[in-house]
Scaffold this active site. Structure first.
Site, PDB file in Angstrom:
ATOM      1  N   TRP A 128      70.778  83.997  68.795  1.00  0.00           N
ATOM      2  CA  TRP A 128      69.829  85.111  68.830  1.00  0.00           C
ATOM      3  C   TRP A 128      70.488  86.412  69.256  1.00  0.00           C
ATOM      4  O   TRP A 128      69.885  87.484  69.159  1.00  0.00           O
ATOM      5  CB  TRP A 128      68.656  84.785  69.755  1.00  0.00           C
ATOM      6  CG  TRP A 128      68.987  84.717  71.216  1.00  0.00           C
ATOM      7  CD1 TRP A 128      69.747  83.788  71.840  1.00  0.00           C
ATOM      8  CD2 TRP A 128      68.539  85.615  72.245  1.00  0.00           C
ATOM      9  NE1 TRP A 128      69.807  84.037  73.196  1.00  0.00           N
ATOM     10  CE2 TRP A 128      69.070  85.155  73.474  1.00  0.00           C
ATOM     11  CE3 TRP A 128      67.730  86.752  72.262  1.00  0.00           C
ATOM     12  CZ2 TRP A 128      68.841  85.780  74.686  1.00  0.00           C
ATOM     13  CZ3 TRP A 128      67.499  87.385  73.480  1.00  0.00           C
ATOM     14  CH2 TRP A 128      68.055  86.910  74.671  1.00  0.00           C
ATOM     15  N   ASP A 129      71.722  86.351  69.698  1.00  0.00           N
ATOM     16  CA  ASP A 129      72.460  87.539  70.110  1.00  0.00           C
ATOM     17  C   ASP A 129      72.476  88.597  69.007  1.00  0.00           C
ATOM     18  O   ASP A 129      72.446  89.801  69.280  1.00  0.00           O
ATOM     19  CB  ASP A 129      73.916  87.187  70.431  1.00  0.00           C
ATOM     20  CG  ASP A 129      74.074  86.003  71.360  1.00  0.00           C
ATOM     21  OD1 ASP A 129      73.092  85.288  71.596  1.00  0.00           O
ATOM     22  OD2 ASP A 129      75.190  85.777  71.833  1.00  0.00           O
TER      23      ASP A 129
ATOM     24  N   GLU B 193      69.133  81.103  81.627  1.00  0.00           N
ATOM     25  CA  GLU B 193      69.429  79.685  81.390  1.00  0.00           C
ATOM     26  C   GLU B 193      69.758  78.932  82.673  1.00  0.00           C
ATOM     27  O   GLU B 193      70.041  77.738  82.628  1.00  0.00           O
ATOM     28  CB  GLU B 193      70.581  79.572  80.391  1.00  0.00           C
ATOM     29  CG  GLU B 193      70.205  80.069  79.010  1.00  0.00           C
ATOM     30  CD  GLU B 193      71.376  80.117  78.050  1.00  0.00           C
ATOM     31  OE1 GLU B 193      71.144  80.090  76.833  1.00  0.00           O
ATOM     32  OE2 GLU B 193      72.540  80.192  78.529  1.00  0.00           O
TER      33      GLU B 193
ATOM     34  N   LYS C   4      70.977  84.209  85.659  1.00  0.00           N
ATOM     35  CA  LYS C   4      72.166  84.334  84.819  1.00  0.00           C
ATOM     36  C   LYS C   4      72.200  85.666  84.079  1.00  0.00           C
ATOM     37  O   LYS C   4      73.242  86.298  83.956  1.00  0.00           O
ATOM     38  CB  LYS C   4      72.217  83.181  83.818  1.00  0.00           C
ATOM     39  CG  LYS C   4      73.444  83.173  82.911  1.00  0.00           C
ATOM     40  CD  LYS C   4      73.387  82.016  81.928  1.00  0.00           C
ATOM     41  CE  LYS C   4      74.623  81.975  81.047  1.00  0.00           C
ATOM     42  NZ  LYS C   4      74.533  80.927  80.011  1.00  0.00           N
ATOM     43  N   GLN C   5      71.064  86.082  83.561  1.00  0.00           N
ATOM     44  CA  GLN C   5      71.000  87.303  82.756  1.00  0.00           C
ATOM     45  C   GLN C   5      69.584  87.850  82.774  1.00  0.00           C
ATOM     46  O   GLN C   5      68.668  87.213  83.293  1.00  0.00           O
ATOM     47  CB  GLN C   5      71.422  87.007  81.318  1.00  0.00           C
ATOM     48  CG  GLN C   5      70.465  86.110  80.561  1.00  0.00           C
ATOM     49  CD  GLN C   5      71.033  85.610  79.245  1.00  0.00           C
ATOM     50  OE1 GLN C   5      71.800  84.659  79.228  1.00  0.00           O
ATOM     51  NE2 GLN C   5      70.666  86.258  78.155  1.00  0.00           N
TER      52      GLN C   5
END
Length: 763
Positions: A357-358, A486, A591-592
């Site tokens: 999906w990046d 994640e 994580k993000q």
């Protein structure tokens, strides 16, 4: 964190041999042209530690994944990029002894990647019994002739000696991640003809799945340089070589140019592969290395003309943004709509080399603005063409509609990590958002009306089947998901997933009312279905903390031991290399961007104070161990006036690989996240926004920068933006007159330079 290349605005320069960091250097000196690419491996023999890899776009293998805990709904195979035959090999022997920098220390060594031209060069010298030998290599994969690799080798000695150069193609290769040294290629034959072309043909091995086998033929020719020489050709199973032997005098230079043409069954009929490869390589040899090099220089110059970002006063940041754009364009430039942008590109095998999906979340805005609408549209068509696979993926889970894959080569899901593959389903919304963002940016509805609406409807139907209604709350919920963070799996009501789903359903319902009637009828859409999409969107449960005024990441997040990353010891970081997975999942550390990812996407729907409260709450708990994380935070920080934080996170995204910040660049580069450095400058510091249908800028200048400049393609126009201490300059380089918004003021560009002084003091 480790930096082994000198700062230079257009080059990576390694001034000494880093044997202990060879894999790191190989990753960073990778080159590609969209059709193929390779790590920065040595051409000559190297017996030290190395990750040898050459990869071909769209060539992959379905690796079996059925294991003891296999469950219904799991993919049958894991799709993986496979190492192609070694086409680099060009051994150098002096008096019958191979030069091998794995065992002998060079007197001098320099490796240089010229990002302006896409040319990788290396020169070194070694001491032998008779004196000193000087070797220079140069190579590129052609952007003008995508199937072509060209290598030049030159050898000079200060004493009389025998020099042998052995150019070869070797199909006996392994994947770094293969099990028990399994191979993925069958040798189909070798040949050598009177015109000097040598070929090796291979085919991917049989597999038990309904996936294609790929055939590849590589053809090689060589042009010797210098003194009189002897020639010897050898062929073996999966191997061909041509050996030149020179007897040279002191100071004399000899060498050869090697040309390789790589043709695949994706682009040629199998029966014509060998002829196509031979024809291509002989044509290249006729043109000659120097002329091919000039083609390469012109090709990259055309790309940089629109894409370059200039940063004044900060050499490290300047190198970082150009490196990232170079590697993105080396991976993908839109020539083939069957392809997409793999997270590692042509730089390694990690992540299988497939599509994530990046692309939609990070890469599409960059390609739209600096490569053009046609390139961006190819990325969107990639998903439309794979829509049948997305419907298949949903059916495998017993759900309606379309579930776009987490990892794919064909549209069929080929990743078997359940908590990622079938819980990180928010990716569906990134694909829908990309259609929206592209339409808003270009002002062109043609893709949406003809193709995109099919994608939006498939995704909406999936969500209508995946949500459930909570009678107790009187709201719709989504349980059992993994959000963008994640470091938490199988959570209920991830705010980002729920919020973006509500947005997608609402947007789809709105667009279904706007598409031509014939199209709506063809899609089989009813008024009742549209009503249901709207109802779910309106009644979606969105966790919220009234006291703090923040959106809650998921139902139980606030029950965790909430503390900032600053409370951790440096010995704990990075968590994904120091902590057990169990410990990570139970922690509060992120994580993000998760909630903040939603605020980034849907920024116009939230006021600044709402974004600020959420940023101040979540960013301190974020470890940024995803390469996708720093840019989102940098953009939001810049919009909030937190320039120090924005600059810190820009540095992280711009030099993530160059400084090996996450200690994992040896596996390959983080290609898709490289778009984040461009986003951080253009959307962050320059404040470019387009979602309202109007182009606007709100520029800020980071501390330590004297200025920066970039160009964007916008609705048929090429615009240059330059920011300095004196103010912001805008130039319409081509296209019709345009009115835009600059820091709250209307500005009209009429094809000549328009200098605007900022009212606000530059920070």
């Amino acid at each position: 964190m480790k930096t082994i290349f000198a700062y230079d605005p257009w080059k990576l320069i390694e001034n000494e041999l880093h044997r202990d960091d060879m894999r790191l250097a190989e990753s960073m000196t990778s080159i590609g042209n969209g059709h193929m690419g390779m790590r920065g491996n040595f051409e000559e023999r190297y017996s030290g530690d190395s990750h040898r890899g050459t990869y071909l776009a769209g060539i992959w293998f379905p690796d079996k994944t059925r294991v003891g805990w296999w469950k219904n709904g799991y993919p049958l195979y894991f799709g993986k990029v496979i190492n192609a035959m070694n086409i680099l090999s060009l051994r150098v022997r002096i008096d019958r002894e191979d030069i091998d920098l794995g065992t002998e220390d060079p007197l001098s060594f320099t490796r240089t990647l010229d990002m302006h031209t896409g040319i990788l060069s290396r020169e070194f010298s070694v001491r032998r019994k008779g004196g000193t030998v000087y070797v220079r290599f140069e190579r590129f994969v052609s952007v003008a002739r995508p199937e072509l690799l060209a290598i030049r080798c030159r050898v000079t000695a200060d004493y009389a000696c025998k020099v042998a150069l052995i150019a070869a193609i070797d199909a006996d290769v392994l994947n770094e991640d293969s099990n028990y040294n399994e191979t993925f290629w069958d040798f189909e034959g070798e040949s050598s003809d009177k015109q000097g072309a040598m070929t090796v043909s291979v085919r991917t091995k049989e597999n038990p799945f309904d996936t294609p086998r790929f055939s590849v033929c590589s053809a090689m020719t060589t042009t010797p340089f210098g003194a009189a020489h002897k020639v010897r050709d050898d062929t073996d199973n999966g191997f061909v070589s041509r050996k030149f032997v020179f007897d040279i005098q002191p100071g004399q230079t000899v060498g050869c140019d090697k040309f390789v043409c790589v043709c695949t069954s994706r682009d040629h009929q199998e029966e014509a592969l060998q002829l196509s490869a031979r024809t291509g390589v002989l044509a290249a040899q006729t043109v000659g290395y120097d002329a091919l090099r000039r083609e390469q220089e012109r090709g990259w110059a055309r790309r940089w003309e629109k894409a370059d970002v200039r940063i004044d006063g900060d050499a490290a940041c300047q190198q970082g943004i150009r490196f990232n754009i170079f590697q993105l364009f080396s991976t993908y430039y839109g020539e083939d709509a069957r392809l997409n942008i793999g997270p590692k590109g042509f730089t390694g095998e990690k992540y299988g080399g497939a599509t994530y999906w990046d692309t939609e979340a990070y890469c599409l805005p960059l390609y739209t603005a600096i490569a053009g609408e046609d390139v961006a549209r190819s990325l969107l068509m990639y998903r439309y063409d794979q829509l049948p696979g997305a419907y298949h993926n949903a059916r495998q889970q017993g759900l309606p509609g379309a579930l776009f894959p987490m990892v794919t080569f064909t549209g069929i899901e080929c990743h078997n990590e359940w908590e990622i593959t079938f819980e990180e389903i928010h990716r569906n919304n990134a694909i829908a958002y990309a259609i929206y963002a592209y339409t808003q940016y270009t002002g062109d509805r043609s893709y949406l009306d003809e193709y995109g609406i099919d994608v939006l409807l498939g995704i909406a139907r999936f969500w209508a089947g995946r949500v459930h209604y909570s009678a107790r709350k009187g709201q719709y919920m989504i349980h059992g998901v993994t959000g963008p963070n994640e470091y938490e799996n199988n959570v209920n009501n991830n705010w980002y997933t729920n919020r973006m789903t509500a947005w997608e359903l609402s947007y789809t319902a709105e667009q279904l009312m706007l598409v031509p009637r014939e199209k709506a009828q063809k899609l089989g859409v009813s008024a009742e279905e549209i009503r249901r999409f709207r109802e779910i969107a309106q009644k979606m449960y969105l966790p919220y903390d009234e006291e703090l005024g923040i959106f809650v990441q998921h139902d139980t997040f606030m029950d965790k031991d909430l503390r900032p990353v600053s409370s951790l010891s440096q010995q704990d970081l990075p968590l994904n290399q120091k902590w057990s997975w169990d410990r990570i999942l139970r922690s509060c550390f992120i994580k993000q961007a998760d909630v903040l990812q939603g605020l980034y996407f849907l920024e116009p729907e939230f006021d600044k104070e709402t974004i600020r409260r959420n940023f101040d709450f979540y960013e301190p708990m974020t470890v940024h161990e995803s390469s996708l994380s720093p840019c989102v935070h940098s953009i939001l920080a810049a919009s909030l006036g937190k320039l120090d934080k924005a600059q810190e996170l820009y540095q992280r995204t711009a030099r993530l690989d160059l400084d090996n910040i996450n200690n994992d660049t040896a596996d390959g580069l983080h290609i898709t996240s490289m778009a984040g450095s461009w986003l951080s400058i253009v959307q962050g510091f320059a404040g470019m926004r387009t979602l309202s249908g109007e182009l606007s800028f709100d520029p800020k200048l980071p501390e330590g920068w004297d200025g920066y400049a970039f160009k964007v393609i916008y609705r048929g126009r090429l615009i240059e933006v330059s920011v300095s201490r004196e103010g912001t300059g805008l130039r319409l380089l081509s296209g019709d007159t345009l009115t835009l918004n600059l820091s709250g003021r209307k500005v009209t560009l009429e094809g000549c330079e328009h200098e605007e002084e900022q009212d606000d003091e530059q920070d």
